[in-house]
Design a protein around this motif. Sequence first.
Motif, PDB file in Angstrom:
ATOM      1  N   THR A 177      34.859  35.690  45.856  1.00  0.00           N
ATOM      2  CA  THR A 177      35.179  34.277  45.679  1.00  0.00           C
ATOM      3  C   THR A 177      36.342  34.142  44.695  1.00  0.00           C
ATOM      4  O   THR A 177      36.687  35.093  43.969  1.00  0.00           O
ATOM      5  N   THR A 178      36.930  32.956  44.663  1.00  0.00           N
ATOM      6  CA  THR A 178      38.017  32.690  43.709  1.00  0.00           C
ATOM      7  C   THR A 178      37.540  32.913  42.283  1.00  0.00           C
ATOM      8  O   THR A 178      38.243  33.507  41.452  1.00  0.00           O
ATOM      9  N   GLU A 179      36.327  32.454  41.974  1.00  0.00           N
ATOM     10  CA  GLU A 179      35.774  32.606  40.630  1.00  0.00           C
ATOM     11  C   GLU A 179      35.579  34.074  40.279  1.00  0.00           C
ATOM     12  O   GLU A 179      35.873  34.499  39.153  1.00  0.00           O
ATOM     13  N   GLN A 180      35.094  34.863  41.240  1.00  0.00           N
ATOM     14  CA  GLN A 180      34.888  36.291  40.983  1.00  0.00           C
ATOM     15  C   GLN A 180      36.213  36.999  40.734  1.00  0.00           C
ATOM     16  O   GLN A 180      36.318  37.837  39.822  1.00  0.00           O
ATOM     17  N   LYS A 181      37.222  36.662  41.515  1.00  0.00           N
ATOM     18  CA  LYS A 181      38.538  37.283  41.317  1.00  0.00           C
ATOM     19  C   LYS A 181      39.102  36.921  39.946  1.00  0.00           C
ATOM     20  O   LYS A 181      39.709  37.764  39.272  1.00  0.00           O
ATOM     21  N   GLU A 182      38.893  35.699  39.514  1.00  0.00           N
ATOM     22  CA  GLU A 182      39.377  35.280  38.202  1.00  0.00           C
ATOM     23  C   GLU A 182      38.676  36.054  37.090  1.00  0.00           C
ATOM     24  O   GLU A 182      39.311  36.464  36.102  1.00  0.00           O
ATOM     25  N   VAL A 183      37.369  36.273  37.231  1.00  0.00           N
ATOM     26  CA  VAL A 183      36.615  37.041  36.232  1.00  0.00           C
ATOM     27  C   VAL A 183      37.164  38.463  36.146  1.00  0.00           C
ATOM     28  O   VAL A 183      37.401  38.996  35.058  1.00  0.00           O
ATOM     29  N   LEU A 184      37.386  39.083  37.281  1.00  0.00           N
ATOM     30  CA  LEU A 184      37.899  40.460  37.303  1.00  0.00           C
ATOM     31  C   LEU A 184      39.300  40.528  36.711  1.00  0.00           C
ATOM     32  O   LEU A 184      39.619  41.441  35.928  1.00  0.00           O
ATOM     33  N   GLN A 185      40.139  39.580  37.066  1.00  0.00           N
ATOM     34  CA  GLN A 185      41.516  39.586  36.569  1.00  0.00           C
ATOM     35  C   GLN A 185      41.563  39.393  35.064  1.00  0.00           C
ATOM     36  O   GLN A 185      42.411  39.974  34.385  1.00  0.00           O
ATOM     37  N   ARG A 186      40.621  38.613  34.512  1.00  0.00           N
ATOM     38  CA  ARG A 186      40.564  38.443  33.062  1.00  0.00           C
ATOM     39  C   ARG A 186      40.207  39.750  32.357  1.00  0.00           C
ATOM     40  O   ARG A 186      40.556  39.950  31.192  1.00  0.00           O
ATOM     41  N   LYS A 187      39.521  40.636  33.057  1.00  0.00           N
ATOM     42  CA  LYS A 187      39.173  41.940  32.505  1.00  0.00           C
ATOM     43  C   LYS A 187      40.245  42.987  32.810  1.00  0.00           C
ATOM     44  O   LYS A 187      40.067  44.174  32.539  1.00  0.00           O
ATOM     45  N   GLY A 188      41.340  42.555  33.412  1.00  0.00           N
ATOM     46  CA  GLY A 188      42.427  43.477  33.722  1.00  0.00           C
ATOM     47  C   GLY A 188      42.228  44.255  35.002  1.00  0.00           C
ATOM     48  O   GLY A 188      42.926  45.254  35.243  1.00  0.00           O
ATOM     49  N   ILE A 189      41.284  43.814  35.832  1.00  0.00           N
ATOM     50  CA  ILE A 189      40.996  44.497  37.099  1.00  0.00           C
ATOM     51  C   ILE A 189      41.795  43.825  38.209  1.00  0.00           C
ATOM     52  O   ILE A 189      41.640  42.628  38.467  1.00  0.00           O
ATOM     53  N   LYS A 190      42.659  44.571  38.846  1.00  0.00           N
ATOM     54  CA  LYS A 190      43.480  44.036  39.915  1.00  0.00           C
ATOM     55  C   LYS A 190      42.678  43.935  41.210  1.00  0.00           C
ATOM     56  O   LYS A 190      41.797  44.749  41.474  1.00  0.00           O
ATOM     57  N   VAL A 191      43.019  42.934  42.016  1.00  0.00           N
ATOM     58  CA  VAL A 191      42.356  42.748  43.310  1.00  0.00           C
ATOM     59  C   VAL A 191      43.419  42.694  44.398  1.00  0.00           C
ATOM     60  O   VAL A 191      44.392  41.935  44.296  1.00  0.00           O
ATOM     61  N   SER A 192      43.246  43.513  45.438  1.00  0.00           N
ATOM     62  CA  SER A 192      44.147  43.477  46.581  1.00  0.00           C
ATOM     63  C   SER A 192      43.336  43.263  47.851  1.00  0.00           C
ATOM     64  O   SER A 192      42.399  44.027  48.143  1.00  0.00           O
ATOM     65  N   GLU A 193      43.711  42.221  48.590  1.00  0.00           N
ATOM     66  CA  GLU A 193      43.050  41.946  49.865  1.00  0.00           C
ATOM     67  C   GLU A 193      43.899  42.420  51.044  1.00  0.00           C
ATOM     68  O   GLU A 193      43.594  42.136  52.188  1.00  0.00           O
ATOM     69  N   GLN A 194      44.954  43.168  50.725  1.00  0.00           N
ATOM     70  CA  GLN A 194      45.805  43.753  51.767  1.00  0.00           C
ATOM     71  C   GLN A 194      45.056  44.857  52.513  1.00  0.00           C
ATOM     72  O   GLN A 194      44.230  45.555  51.932  1.00  0.00           O
ATOM     73  N   LYS A 195      45.376  45.023  53.770  1.00  0.00           N
ATOM     74  CA  LYS A 195      44.810  46.126  54.530  1.00  0.00           C
ATOM     75  C   LYS A 195      45.499  47.428  54.104  1.00  0.00           C
ATOM     76  O   LYS A 195      46.707  47.457  53.869  1.00  0.00           O
ATOM     77  N   ILE A 196      44.711  48.487  53.996  1.00  0.00           N
ATOM     78  CA  ILE A 196      45.243  49.786  53.585  1.00  0.00           C
ATOM     79  C   ILE A 196      45.803  50.510  54.805  1.00  0.00           C
ATOM     80  O   ILE A 196      45.142  50.607  55.839  1.00  0.00           O
ATOM     81  N   LYS A 197      47.015  51.025  54.655  1.00  0.00           N
ATOM     82  CA  LYS A 197      47.629  51.781  55.751  1.00  0.00           C
ATOM     83  C   LYS A 197      47.150  53.230  55.750  1.00  0.00           C
ATOM     84  O   LYS A 197      46.753  53.778  56.775  1.00  0.00           O
TER      85      LYS A 197
END
Length: 298
Positions: A177-197
């Motif tokens: 969720t948007t809230e979960q991504k914000e929590v992770l980003q505040r901890k310096g954890i990057k999030v990528s929703e891109q497909k891996i090649k």
Amino acid sequence: MLDCVIVGGGPAGLNAALVLGRARRKVVLFDSNSPRNAVTHESHGFITRDGIKPSEFRKIAHHDIAKYPSVMIRNEKITDVKKKGMLFELVTEEGECIQAKKVILATGLKEIHPSVDNLMNYYGKSLFSCPYCDGWELKDLPLIVLTEFPHAFHFVKIVYNWSKDLIVCTNGHKVLTTEQKEVLQRKGIKVSEQKIKTLVGENGFLESVIFEDGQEVKRNGGFVTPQWIQASHLGQSLGCEINQLGGIITDELGRTNIEGVYAAGDTSVIAPSQVIIAAAEGSKAAIGVNTDLTQDEF
């Protein structure tokens, strides 16, 4: 007439065989010798056995069980099982029919991994599924958490105990969720929703992750969350109830909803998937079998 047939020769089945052997029960353990941890080089988290090779664990277990003459281990696959009255009839791959009073299902699970090019080249060497089992070896390294499932948020928080340098890759799926991504980003954890090649590295050791948009991120390992399914159809064919995670539902002594059928190890406990937990579940199921056999005798 056998007191019990154990289907599955992993830690749960082996420990169940040991306990039933010590209880002087006539038991045959059937092991198809296709363990899920075949790619694992070391098992961790089991006191006195930390870092042991799975093959060495099995060798020691077989040696321990060999002391009890009422237990036999057969390297064969059970293809079918039916309940006939108060007994069970099991059929081997060779067509032999075996009868037993009780059955322990310790057949374990299969993993369905995210659809990522050459992922299995790294699985078991630098990519793992259990941080409790392999997190220590990856501590403080730049890691990827590859997950396509809704429990991703909780899993990432657990991995954070071992490394703060994390990137969460959902391989094109929207599982946070948007809230979960914000929590992770505040901890310096990057999030990528891109497909891996593809994944890049040598000899099973990850070096980088390349996304479909061409971006490349350097990583030295990480964790994958697979989907778990039963490795065998036997529980389902007997009518055992399954929980939401795919495990067979049992009571505290491994009893299923089908009288005389017990389940142990990863078959009933989905996570965390550790050798010590599986072995303990096997012990409990064996005690359940012996308790019920004793009750039947009286």
